[in-house]
Enzyme design. Structure first.
Site, PDB file in Angstrom:
ATOM      1  CB  SER A  47      -0.895  -0.084   1.340  1.00  0.00           C
ATOM      2  OG  SER A  47      -1.874  -1.005   1.306  1.00  0.00           O
ATOM      3  CB  ALA A 103      -3.538   1.137  -1.718  1.00  0.00           C
ATOM      4  CE  LYS A 104      -7.135  -2.405   6.628  1.00  0.00           C
ATOM      5  NZ  LYS A 104      -8.510  -2.707   6.147  1.00  0.00           N
ATOM      6  CB  ALA A 105      -4.963   4.455   1.089  1.00  0.00           C
ATOM      7  CE1 TYR A 144     -11.493   0.446   5.756  1.00  0.00           C
ATOM      8  CE2 TYR A 144      -9.709   0.865   4.100  1.00  0.00           C
ATOM      9  CZ  TYR A 144     -10.477   0.236   4.786  1.00  0.00           C
ATOM     10  OH  TYR A 144     -10.224  -1.243   4.691  1.00  0.00           O
TER      11      TYR A 144
END
Length: 305
Positions: free
Chosen positions: A62, A156-158, A162
């Protein structure tokens, strides 16, 4: 949230209340952070972190996608997380690694913004409630759509991604649902605000492909592997909204949600209106591994010792 004693910050352990950033840090104005959610379970052999290396690799992936430089290796971050849990004396917990752009330039272009890395952990129960694992949850199709391709990178866990999840979850909560399900830019099923989704029909499991703006979930991958071992076919395919209404079973997966059945969608009952047999089999297989009752043949558990 109950504070723990220590948080890891850029290579050293500091007190919980000392983990601070400047209000003008780049991340505050522009959401320039990536993060992970990792669970440590109390097993019959002591605490162990589930799929820690895979979570840490995704964290670094990410960061790379968002061009955030990280000076620590995967092995160093794995070791730091294990040590963090050990120092805080927790038998089970949730671990939150965060990589962010800190205080420096104040423009959109991140010039002279140092990378800050924090690792925190605390005790955290079932995300959607203890009873949800057996009885299931009520969800709705959200009016908010997941990011279209080439807008924000769904792989990507951004933190910035969220903001979309917050809108989905807040709308669902306000309307009396436990969670919302987002459609992708093509109007087909994507995922929940923080969970991947699986749909069962005639003994076969369907799940949206990564091209449907889906985060490559670690628990998602775990369930696909377990289903294969149980002889349950899984297919990645585009899923139209109405397919949910005629499903035999639906369930969420995620580090926080684990394996949580869905009993209604848009007030329409799914199957029997509670956990179905395939969901129950996968739940049992999952919890047998993470709680140490089954042989960890995949090497998914990292002992905290």
């Amino acid at each position: 949230m109950t504070p723990t004693d220590k948080i890891w910050h850029n290579g050293r352990f500091i007190g919980w209340d000392d983990a601070k950033i400047h209000v003008l840090s780049h991340v505050v104005s522009y959401g320039s952070s990536v993060f992970e959610g990792v669970r440590c379970y109390e097993t019959v052999s002591g605490p162990a972190v589930f799929r820690l290396r895979e979570h840490t690799r995704r964290l670094l992936d990410s960061a790379k996608i968002y061009r955030i430089d990280v000076d620590y290796t995967l092995d160093q971050l794995v070791e730091a997380q294990v040590e963090l849990v050990k120092l805080n004396g927790l038998r089970s917990c949730y671990i939150r690694p965060i990589v962010l752009r800190g205080y420096g330039g104040v423009g959109v272009l991140p010039v002279n913004n140092p990378t800050e890395i924090f690792l925190a952990c605390w005790a955290w129960g079932k995300y959607l409630g203890e009873e949800a694992l057996g009885e299931g949850v009520d969800v709705c199709i959200s009016s908010w759509t997941r990011m279209a391709p080439n807008t924000l990178p769904a792989l990507a866990k951004a933190g910035a991604n969220y903001m979309n999840s917050q809108l989905i979850r807040m709308e669902a909560d306000r309307n009396g649902y436990a969670e919302g399900i987002a459609l992708d830019a093509n109007g087909t099923i994507s995922e929940g605000s923080g969970e991947n989704i699986f749909v069962v029909r005639d003994g076969r499991i369907h799940t949206p492909p990564l091209s449907s703006s889906v985060l490559p979930g670690i628990t998602r991958d775990t369930v696909v592997t377990l289903a294969g071992e149980l002889g349950i076919p899984v297919v990645e395919t585009v899923i139209p909204r109405e397919f949910l209404y005629i499903a035999d079973e639906i369930f969420f997966t995620g580090t926080a949600a684990e394996v949580t059945p869905i009993r209604t969608v848009d007030k329409m009952q799914i199957g029997s209106g509670r956990r179905g047999p395939i969901t129950e089999k996968l739940q049992k297989a999952f919890f047998d591994i993470v709680e140490g009752r089954a042989v960890d043949k995949h090497g998914w558990l990292t002992p905290v010792s």
